[in-house]
Design an enzyme around this catalytic site. Sequence first.
Site, mmCIF file in Angstrom:
data_model
loop_
_atom_site.group_PDB
_atom_site.id
_atom_site.type_symbol
_atom_site.label_atom_id
_atom_site.label_comp_id
_atom_site.label_asym_id
_atom_site.label_seq_id
_atom_site.Cartn_x
_atom_site.Cartn_y
_atom_site.Cartn_z
ATOM 1 N N TYR A 232 0.829 -1.211 0.000
ATOM 2 C CA TYR A 232 0.000 0.000 0.000
ATOM 3 C C TYR A 232 0.856 1.251 0.000
ATOM 4 O O TYR A 232 0.435 2.297 -0.487
ATOM 5 C CB TYR A 232 -0.989 -0.026 1.170
ATOM 6 C CG TYR A 232 -1.932 -1.192 1.054
ATOM 7 C CD1 TYR A 232 -2.829 -1.259 -0.017
ATOM 8 C CD2 TYR A 232 -1.885 -2.248 1.933
ATOM 9 C CE1 TYR A 232 -3.654 -2.352 -0.174
ATOM 10 C CE2 TYR A 232 -2.714 -3.348 1.776
ATOM 11 C CZ TYR A 232 -3.593 -3.391 0.724
ATOM 12 O OH TYR A 232 -4.403 -4.474 0.546
ATOM 13 N N ARG A 442 7.605 -20.538 -7.961
ATOM 14 C CA ARG A 442 8.324 -19.305 -8.225
ATOM 15 C C ARG A 442 9.735 -19.446 -7.642
ATOM 16 O O ARG A 442 10.052 -20.459 -7.030
ATOM 17 C CB ARG A 442 7.589 -18.133 -7.554
ATOM 18 C CG ARG A 442 7.600 -18.227 -6.063
ATOM 19 C CD ARG A 442 6.738 -17.187 -5.361
ATOM 20 N NE ARG A 442 7.361 -15.883 -5.289
ATOM 21 C CZ ARG A 442 7.080 -14.965 -4.346
ATOM 22 N NH1 ARG A 442 6.209 -15.243 -3.401
ATOM 23 N NH2 ARG A 442 7.655 -13.801 -4.348
#
Lengths: 559, 201
Positions: A232, A442
Site C-alpha cells: 500500500y 516461483r
Amino acid sequence: MTYVDDFPGEARVVRTAFAVAFASIGLGGALGVLQALFRTGYSRSLFSAVDYYSVLTAHGVLMALVFTTFFIVGLFAWGVTRSLDTGFRDLRFTWGWLALMTLGTLLAFVSILGGIVGFIPTHAAVLYTFYAPLEASPTFYLGLALLVVGSWGAGVDYVLTLRDWRADNPDERIPLQTFMAVSTMLLWFVCTLGVAVEVVVFLLPWSLGLIPRVDPLLTRTLFWYFGHAVVYFWLLPAYFVWYTIFPKLSGGRLFSDPLARVVFVLFLVLSTPVGVHHQYGDPGLSQGLKFVQMTSTYFILLPSLLTAFTVVASMEHGARQRGGEGRFGWLRALPWENPSFSGIALAGLAFAASGFGGMVNAGLNVNALVHNTMWVPGHFHLTVGTAVALTFMAITYWLLPQLTGKRLRLRTLAAVQPYLWFVGMVFMSNAMHRIGLAGVPRRTSEPQYEQVIFNTPIASIGELHLQTVGGAFLLFASLLCFLAVVGSTWLGERGAKPLAVNGHIPSALSGPEHSPRVLDDFRVWVALTVLLLLIAYGPPLAAMVQNGLFAPGSAPIPA
Amino acid sequence: MEIHRLEKIWIAVSLVFIVGLVASIVYGVAGMGVGTVGDTGQQLDPNALEETRFADPGGHWASDDHYVVTVVARQFLFQPGSQEPVMVPANTTVTLYVTSPDVVHGFDVVGTHLNAMVIPGQVTKLTTEFDEPKSYGIVCHEYCGAGHQSMAGQLVVVPADELPRNESGAAGNTSGANATSESATASADASPAVAPPEVSA
C-alpha cells in the site's frame, strides 16, 4: 510559474530522487529480462543456476524497494511543497535523508553484487524477503536499514512542513495532496516498525555474530507485518496521482474530495493487520488468526473499489467536458495520445484485473492452489509492476518538465511507451499466472524437474514460456523508450520552448468542505490503527516470544 | 457528508461482494472441510531432530484407518520423498508431519491442495485423503539456497493393503514418537525408479 522556478531547491531534491529511481528501474529491468531467459531455459550461458539467486535478489531489491521508495519520496516532496505552497524547513535535513537512503541503497546493492563478483567479499542471495536462517552479509541488512531510516526522514520532513503550515493556516483544511502524502507516510512509519525490529534487533546482530540464534517464525512474522502494508506504500502514491492529477489529464475535475480522504484513512487503518495472509501456509500460526486477517484483507478491497468508482467517474466527467457523448462513446473523447493519460488509464485497467487475482490469493484455503507458485509473481507484476510502475512512468512525462523547466522531448516514443508496457505485461503476466496454476514454483532458477509433471489445461509450458520471454522483451523495449525520453528531456535546453504542462490542479466537484473535519485529525486514525494492530498481532507475537525471544532458534546459514 | 446516489449503490454492492467472498471461504472451511495449516502447538529444536519423531522419518499406521508420515525437508532433499518416494495408502486418512533442520523450505504436492511452508522449529501438519492410487510430484517452492532448483520428490498413493502394518498392529499412537520407516523401505520395490536429485554447488 513552474515548480522549478518557485522551488528550485526542492525541485533539485525531487530530480535527484527520481534519478536514483530511474537508474534502479533501468538496471533492475535488464536483470529481469536475463532472469526470464534463464528460467524458461532460452539462455543459461551468462550466469550459473546459483548466481541466478543473486540476480533475482538484485532485481527484487532494485525494482520493489529502491525504485518505488525513491520515486515516492520524490513525488511526495513535490506534492507536499506544491499543495502547501511552501518549501521545506531546512534543505540540509532534506538532503540528509536522501543521502542516507542513497548510501543504504549502495551498501545493499554492493552486498548483493558480491555474490556474483569474486573480489567483493559479501553475499546476499537471500531474495528481497531475506527469511532467516538463510543469512546475508551484515552490510546487506545495514543497507536496507539505512534505506528505511532515510525514508522515515522524508516522512518527518512532510509532517513538519504540514505543522508549520497549520500554524499559519489554523482554519483551513489540509490540501488533498498533502493529506494523502502524510497519511501514506504514517502508514509507512507503522508498518516499517516490524521490519526495522526484525533487521535491527535480530538479523543484523545475528549476522555479526553478536547473538547466536534467531527464531525463524518470529522474524518471518515481523517481516510480513511489514510485507503487505508495503504494497500500500507503493500503491497509495499511485492513487495520489489517480485522484489528484488524473482527473485534470482527462479534461475534468476530481469527483469527490471527501471520499478520497476516507479512502486514504481506510488504508492507513486497515493495511497492516492483514500481513498474515502471506502466511496461510505457515505452521505455528492458528487458523483462527489467519481467518481474522483474511477478513480484514477482504475489507481492504473496499477502498480500492471506491477508488475504481472515482477514477472512472472522473474520467467520464472529463470526457464529457471534452464533448464526449453516449453511454460508452465518451471513451473516444479522451486524450489517448497523451502518455500521461494513457499510462494511468492502462495502469488502472491492469489493477482491476490483478484485484481479482488478489481475491484468489487472499482466500484462506483457495490460496493453496497458488501459494508460492509462478502465479504470485504474475500477480505482483500486474500490481506493483504495472498499476504502480506504469503510473509512475506516466506521471514522469507530466512532472519532469515542471521539475526541469524543459519541454518533453521524443514525444512519439513517449506516446507509444505505455501501450508497449501494457501489451508486454499482458503476455508475460498472463503466462506467469497460468504457469503458476499448473503448480510450477516461483523463485527457482530451473523449474524443470525429473520427478514432477506440471499439467496445463490449455497451451503447453513451452508456449507459455515463449509468451513470458516475448512479454519480457516488450517490457524492456518499453523501459528503454521511457529512459530515452527522460534522458533526452533532461539533457535538453531549459526555456528553449514553453512548457506544454502546468502544475495547476482544479478543485474537486465536491470539495473538502463537505467532509467532517475529524478526517484531518491524524491522531485519531493513528490511535485506531495501533489499536487494531494490538488486536491483530498482539496475541500471536506474545505466543511466539513466550518461550524466549530466540527460541526455537537457528544459527546463520550463509546463502 | 454528501455521497452521490450512484456511489452509494456502488458502496452497497461492494460490501455485499466482500461479505460474499468471506462467506464463500467460510463455506469451504466449515462446509467442505478444506482448511489450511494451523498451529499444532508443537515446537522443537531444529538442531536436535534426533530426539523427536523426525529422528527416523517415514510412514507407519497410527490406527486401522489412519496413516502417518513424517518427512524431513533439508537442503536439498525431502526424506522420504527425494531418494525414495513418500508412500501413502488410498482411501485412508493420511497425516503428514514435516519439519526442517536447516532453513525455510516449501512442501507442495503438485496438483493437490497440499501446499505449505516448512519452518525450522515448527511442525507442519497436513491431513488429507487420496481417492485412488496415483503418483504426484513434490517440489520445494521456497528458495532454500544454492541447490534449491533440484529439491523435489515424489508421493505415491498405493492400495492400502500394500503398506505393511506394524507387528503389534494398529498402535493408535498419533503422537507417533520415533515412527519406524519400515513401510517406506518395504514398499520401495513397488515404487517407480526415482533418480536422486543433483545437488549443485
